[in-house]
Motif scaffolding. Structure first.
Motif, PDB file in Angstrom:
ATOM      1  N   ASP A  26       0.808  -1.223   0.000  1.00 38.29           N
ATOM      2  CA  ASP A  26       0.000   0.000   0.000  1.00 38.29           C
ATOM      3  C   ASP A  26       0.841   1.272   0.000  1.00 38.29           C
ATOM      4  O   ASP A  26       0.380   2.317  -0.446  1.00 38.29           O
ATOM      5  CB  ASP A  26      -0.929   0.007   1.214  1.00 38.29           C
ATOM      6  N   ARG A  27       2.066   1.204   0.483  1.00 41.62           N
ATOM      7  CA  ARG A  27       2.898   2.405   0.565  1.00 41.62           C
ATOM      8  C   ARG A  27       3.549   2.770  -0.760  1.00 41.62           C
ATOM      9  O   ARG A  27       4.104   3.853  -0.891  1.00 41.62           O
ATOM     10  CB  ARG A  27       3.948   2.250   1.657  1.00 41.62           C
ATOM     11  N   VAL A  28       3.462   1.925  -1.779  1.00 41.66           N
ATOM     12  CA  VAL A  28       4.010   2.235  -3.105  1.00 41.66           C
ATOM     13  C   VAL A  28       3.015   3.112  -3.851  1.00 41.66           C
ATOM     14  O   VAL A  28       1.837   2.791  -3.956  1.00 41.66           O
ATOM     15  CB  VAL A  28       4.283   0.939  -3.909  1.00 41.66           C
ATOM     16  N   ASN A  60      -2.981  -3.123  -9.423  1.00 38.13           N
ATOM     17  CA  ASN A  60      -2.659  -1.969  -8.576  1.00 38.13           C
ATOM     18  C   ASN A  60      -3.247  -0.697  -9.185  1.00 38.13           C
ATOM     19  O   ASN A  60      -2.517   0.147  -9.706  1.00 38.13           O
ATOM     20  CB  ASN A  60      -1.134  -1.833  -8.437  1.00 38.13           C
ATOM     21  N   PRO A  61      -4.564  -0.525  -9.123  1.00 39.56           N
ATOM     22  CA  PRO A  61      -5.165   0.643  -9.768  1.00 39.56           C
ATOM     23  C   PRO A  61      -4.796   1.974  -9.096  1.00 39.56           C
ATOM     24  O   PRO A  61      -4.865   3.019  -9.736  1.00 39.56           O
ATOM     25  CB  PRO A  61      -6.663   0.374  -9.663  1.00 39.56           C
ATOM     26  N   VAL A  79      10.969   3.107  -7.761  1.00 40.08           N
ATOM     27  CA  VAL A  79       9.706   3.031  -7.029  1.00 40.08           C
ATOM     28  C   VAL A  79       9.681   4.164  -6.017  1.00 40.08           C
ATOM     29  O   VAL A  79      10.623   4.331  -5.238  1.00 40.08           O
ATOM     30  CB  VAL A  79       9.565   1.664  -6.324  1.00 40.08           C
ATOM     31  N   PHE A  80       8.582   4.933  -6.025  1.00 39.68           N
ATOM     32  CA  PHE A  80       8.404   6.032  -5.081  1.00 39.68           C
ATOM     33  C   PHE A  80       7.366   5.612  -4.048  1.00 39.68           C
ATOM     34  O   PHE A  80       6.305   5.078  -4.398  1.00 39.68           O
ATOM     35  CB  PHE A  80       7.933   7.295  -5.802  1.00 39.68           C
ATOM     36  N   PHE A  81       7.667   5.898  -2.774  1.00 43.39           N
ATOM     37  CA  PHE A  81       6.775   5.528  -1.682  1.00 43.39           C
ATOM     38  C   PHE A  81       6.012   6.750  -1.196  1.00 43.39           C
ATOM     39  O   PHE A  81       6.366   7.891  -1.507  1.00 43.39           O
ATOM     40  CB  PHE A  81       7.584   4.909  -0.537  1.00 43.39           C
ATOM     41  N   GLU A  82       4.982   6.516  -0.382  1.00 39.19           N
ATOM     42  CA  GLU A  82       4.122   7.610   0.069  1.00 39.19           C
ATOM     43  C   GLU A  82       4.839   8.578   1.019  1.00 39.19           C
ATOM     44  O   GLU A  82       4.437   9.730   1.135  1.00 39.19           O
ATOM     45  CB  GLU A  82       2.859   7.061   0.728  1.00 39.19           C
ATOM     46  N   ASN A  83       5.891   8.127   1.685  1.00 42.47           N
ATOM     47  CA  ASN A  83       6.596   9.010   2.612  1.00 42.47           C
ATOM     48  C   ASN A  83       7.717   9.793   1.926  1.00 42.47           C
ATOM     49  O   ASN A  83       8.503  10.449   2.598  1.00 42.47           O
ATOM     50  CB  ASN A  83       7.150   8.212   3.793  1.00 42.47           C
TER      51      ASN A  83
END
Length: 169
Positions: A26-28, A60-61, A79-83
């Motif tokens: 979920d964090r991706v 992964n919509p 890959v970029f994460f939410e943080n």
């Protein structure tokens, strides 16, 4: 069927898109693939995009997926994460299957986590469900429904043997 034309049309079927378990955590938030269309050391990245990118997008919509062609000398995934953090994966001279396994191991949810989420989605907590193991045993317990024929007999106009004149009186 017009969608079954072109190279490897199996990639556009719903069964193929659902068959992959490339479900990112979920964090991706953003998944980018950088590769060239020419060169043997880009072959694995190119094949990954050809065979698995559509499955990744379908499963992964909420993740933005982008490809950048012919902009870099070596293939890589960012890959970029939410943080705000980001991760780089070098794909130089790696085969497609090795790339898929690495992405599953590092960025995807585990099989046990996917099974738990599937069970959670199929849980019996829905108030529309009735029967054994649910909140209501029978549909007659819902307000506004016809009462149970075992408790209150149905009106004769609702019973088939009276409606079609086959009742023996």
């Amino acid at each position: 069927m017009p969608f079954m034309k072109g190279r490897a049309p199996i990639r556009r079927t719903l069964q193929y898109l659902q068959s992959s378990n490339l479900v990112l955590k979920d964090r991706v938030k953003i998944f980018t693939v950088n590769y060239n269309v020419y060169g043997n050391h880009h072959r694995g990245a190119k094949d990954f995009v050809f065979w698995h990118l559509a499955q990744l997008q379908y499963n992964n919509p909420a993740v933005q997926v982008a490809t950048f062609k012919n902009l870099t000398p070596t293939p890589f995934i960012r890959v970029f994460f939410e943080n705000g953090e980001e991760a780089l994966v070098d794909l130089d001279s790696r085969p497609r299957q090795e790339i898929v396994e690495h992405i599953k191991k590092v960025f995807c949810k585990t099989d046990t986590k996917l099974a738990e989420e599937r069970l959670e989605r199929e849980s019996k907590d829905n108030p529309a469900n009735f029967g054994w193991g649910c909140d209501r045993q029978c549909i007659c317990e819902v307000p506004g429904q016809v009462p149970c024929p075992a408790v209150v007999p149905l009106p004769r106009v609702m019973r088939g043997k009276y409606k079609f004149g086959q009742a023996v009186e």
